[in-house]
Motif scaffolding. Sequence first.
Motif, mmCIF file in Angstrom:
data_model
loop_
_atom_site.group_PDB
_atom_site.id
_atom_site.type_symbol
_atom_site.label_atom_id
_atom_site.label_comp_id
_atom_site.label_asym_id
_atom_site.label_seq_id
_atom_site.Cartn_x
_atom_site.Cartn_y
_atom_site.Cartn_z
ATOM 1 N N GLU A 192 54.731 26.247 28.108
ATOM 2 C CA GLU A 192 54.576 24.866 28.546
ATOM 3 C C GLU A 192 54.029 24.792 29.968
ATOM 4 N N SER A 193 53.166 23.800 30.191
ATOM 5 C CA SER A 193 52.594 23.574 31.508
ATOM 6 C C SER A 193 52.333 22.089 31.662
ATOM 7 N N GLY A 194 53.219 21.396 32.377
ATOM 8 C CA GLY A 194 53.084 19.944 32.494
ATOM 9 C C GLY A 194 53.193 19.293 31.137
ATOM 10 N N SER A 195 52.197 18.511 30.772
ATOM 11 C CA SER A 195 52.210 17.833 29.478
ATOM 12 C C SER A 195 51.500 18.627 28.396
ATOM 13 N N GLY A 196 51.055 19.841 28.737
ATOM 14 C CA GLY A 196 50.321 20.650 27.769
ATOM 15 C C GLY A 196 50.839 22.068 27.681
ATOM 16 N N LEU A 197 49.976 22.961 27.248
ATOM 17 C CA LEU A 197 50.303 24.374 27.090
ATOM 18 C C LEU A 197 49.240 25.212 27.789
ATOM 19 N N ARG A 198 49.641 26.377 28.265
ATOM 20 C CA ARG A 198 48.700 27.307 28.890
ATOM 21 C C ARG A 198 49.027 28.726 28.444
ATOM 22 N N PRO A 199 48.073 29.654 28.590
ATOM 23 C CA PRO A 199 48.373 31.051 28.281
ATOM 24 C C PRO A 199 49.502 31.591 29.151
ATOM 25 N N ALA A 200 50.320 32.460 28.587
ATOM 26 C CA ALA A 200 51.474 33.000 29.305
ATOM 27 C C ALA A 200 51.056 33.836 30.507
ATOM 28 N N THR A 201 49.966 34.574 30.379
ATOM 29 C CA THR A 201 49.495 35.419 31.479
ATOM 30 C C THR A 201 48.837 34.553 32.542
ATOM 31 N N THR A 202 49.199 34.762 33.815
ATOM 32 C CA THR A 202 48.575 33.999 34.883
ATOM 33 C C THR A 202 47.331 34.718 35.398
ATOM 34 N N TYR A 203 46.451 33.946 36.003
ATOM 35 C CA TYR A 203 45.261 34.542 36.613
ATOM 36 C C TYR A 203 45.664 35.532 37.697
ATOM 37 N N GLU A 204 46.699 35.194 38.477
ATOM 38 C CA GLU A 204 47.112 36.054 39.583
ATOM 39 C C GLU A 204 47.539 37.425 39.082
ATOM 40 N N THR A 205 48.292 37.465 37.977
ATOM 41 C CA THR A 205 48.717 38.742 37.406
ATOM 42 C C THR A 205 47.521 39.540 36.923
ATOM 43 N N THR A 206 46.602 38.855 36.252
ATOM 44 C CA THR A 206 45.404 39.524 35.746
ATOM 45 C C THR A 206 44.573 40.091 36.890
ATOM 46 N N ALA A 207 44.411 39.307 37.954
ATOM 47 C CA ALA A 207 43.637 39.775 39.102
ATOM 48 C C ALA A 207 44.305 40.972 39.759
ATOM 49 N N GLU A 208 45.617 40.919 39.923
ATOM 50 C CA GLU A 208 46.348 42.022 40.546
ATOM 51 C C GLU A 208 46.141 43.324 39.772
ATOM 52 N N ASP A 209 46.271 43.257 38.455
ATOM 53 C CA ASP A 209 46.108 44.456 37.642
ATOM 54 C C ASP A 209 44.663 44.939 37.627
ATOM 55 N N THR A 210 43.721 44.006 37.543
ATOM 56 C CA THR A 210 42.314 44.386 37.471
ATOM 57 C C THR A 210 41.862 45.049 38.760
ATOM 58 N N VAL A 211 42.262 44.506 39.890
ATOM 59 C CA VAL A 211 41.903 45.094 41.176
ATOM 60 C C VAL A 211 42.541 46.467 41.335
ATOM 61 N N ASP A 212 43.810 46.590 40.986
ATOM 62 C CA ASP A 212 44.484 47.889 41.087
ATOM 63 C C ASP A 212 43.822 48.920 40.179
ATOM 64 N N LEU A 213 43.453 48.486 39.004
ATOM 65 C CA LEU A 213 42.829 49.382 38.035
ATOM 66 C C LEU A 213 41.530 49.977 38.562
ATOM 67 N N HIS A 214 40.735 49.155 39.250
ATOM 68 C CA HIS A 214 39.409 49.599 39.665
ATOM 69 C C HIS A 214 39.338 50.083 41.106
ATOM 70 N N THR A 215 40.316 49.754 41.931
ATOM 71 C CA THR A 215 40.258 50.175 43.330
ATOM 72 C C THR A 215 41.461 50.999 43.754
ATOM 73 N N GLY A 216 42.536 50.981 42.988
ATOM 74 C CA GLY A 216 43.722 51.745 43.339
ATOM 75 C C GLY A 216 43.555 53.229 43.036
ATOM 76 N N ALA A 217 44.508 54.026 43.518
ATOM 77 C CA ALA A 217 44.417 55.478 43.379
ATOM 78 C C ALA A 217 45.075 55.997 42.116
ATOM 79 N N ALA A 218 45.988 55.227 41.507
ATOM 80 C CA ALA A 218 46.814 55.759 40.422
ATOM 81 C C ALA A 218 45.986 56.271 39.253
ATOM 82 N N LEU A 219 44.989 55.503 38.819
ATOM 83 C CA LEU A 219 44.190 55.935 37.671
ATOM 84 C C LEU A 219 43.351 57.156 38.018
ATOM 85 N N ARG A 220 42.723 57.150 39.166
ATOM 86 C CA ARG A 220 41.864 58.271 39.552
ATOM 87 C C ARG A 220 42.668 59.570 39.607
#
Length: 303
Positions: A192-220
Amino acid sequence: MPARYRRTSVPVEGGDLAVGVWEPDGDAVGEALLIHGVTSSHLAWAHIAALLPGMRLVAPDLRGRGGSREVAGPAGMAAHAADMVAVLDAFGLDAPLVVGHSMGGFVAVVLADAAPDRVGRLLLLDGGLPLGVPAGLTPEDLVATVLGPTAARLSMTFADIAAYLDFWRAHPAFARDWTPELEDYFAYDLVESGSGLRPATTYETTAEDTVDLHTGAALRVALDHLRVPTTLLTAPRGLLDEAPGLYAAERLEELLRQYPSVTHREVPDVNHYTLVMSPRGAEEVAPDLLAAAGARSEEGAGR
């Protein structure tokens, strides 16, 4: 006999991780941990699970997604890998096959490095090896380049479930592959989001993971240490059913030379989503999963 499906939860740092489980009534012929993609949930595995009724399949919602959306604290590949260790512990999984789709493939690789004694083999589905992304992008441009419209929809609201299903029915990735399982998957994604519905995943979470994936050291670091037997299955088409897919031929050849221990197969006539989330893709992937898990008999494939 069809596998029994249930939902449960596992305590992790910051809250409780939602977990879907498919398991037979009797002894399982094999076990696997299934890790979904960046804006997905455990229900992405429904088609594959239906073809493996003899296996025990444990599929968490990653923190910030689906039923795990309220888990507090940072995301990133290392945090997701730590959560996966908690899931392995909770279910008593001793070095099972770990399967990762899309971002889940990268989480799987980091998990194999962080806890090498807890992973038997890796099966990577259109993810896990670095994507060809230009260097120096801002976080916003990086997310837009990698995910495109997938990220844009995270800021959208929908009047009801039917409107969200209509949105996805029109998506080119699913034009040939709409199923009741997809309807369940997309309905589960909404909050639920106000009077409607939205995807459960937030943009902020997606951005955090995407940036870490491509610029962080863990994967490399994890890829440099990769010692677990690993198979990569790729899709010839991408997120919008376009060709080439996430791994263009020249890029893939370069990666396979760089990581010679990784074996590869292209799955025909699927895109990034339908590799997993369609009957056609599931029929191709399920036998690989069964074989990689070292299952005791082929009867578990449900064929």
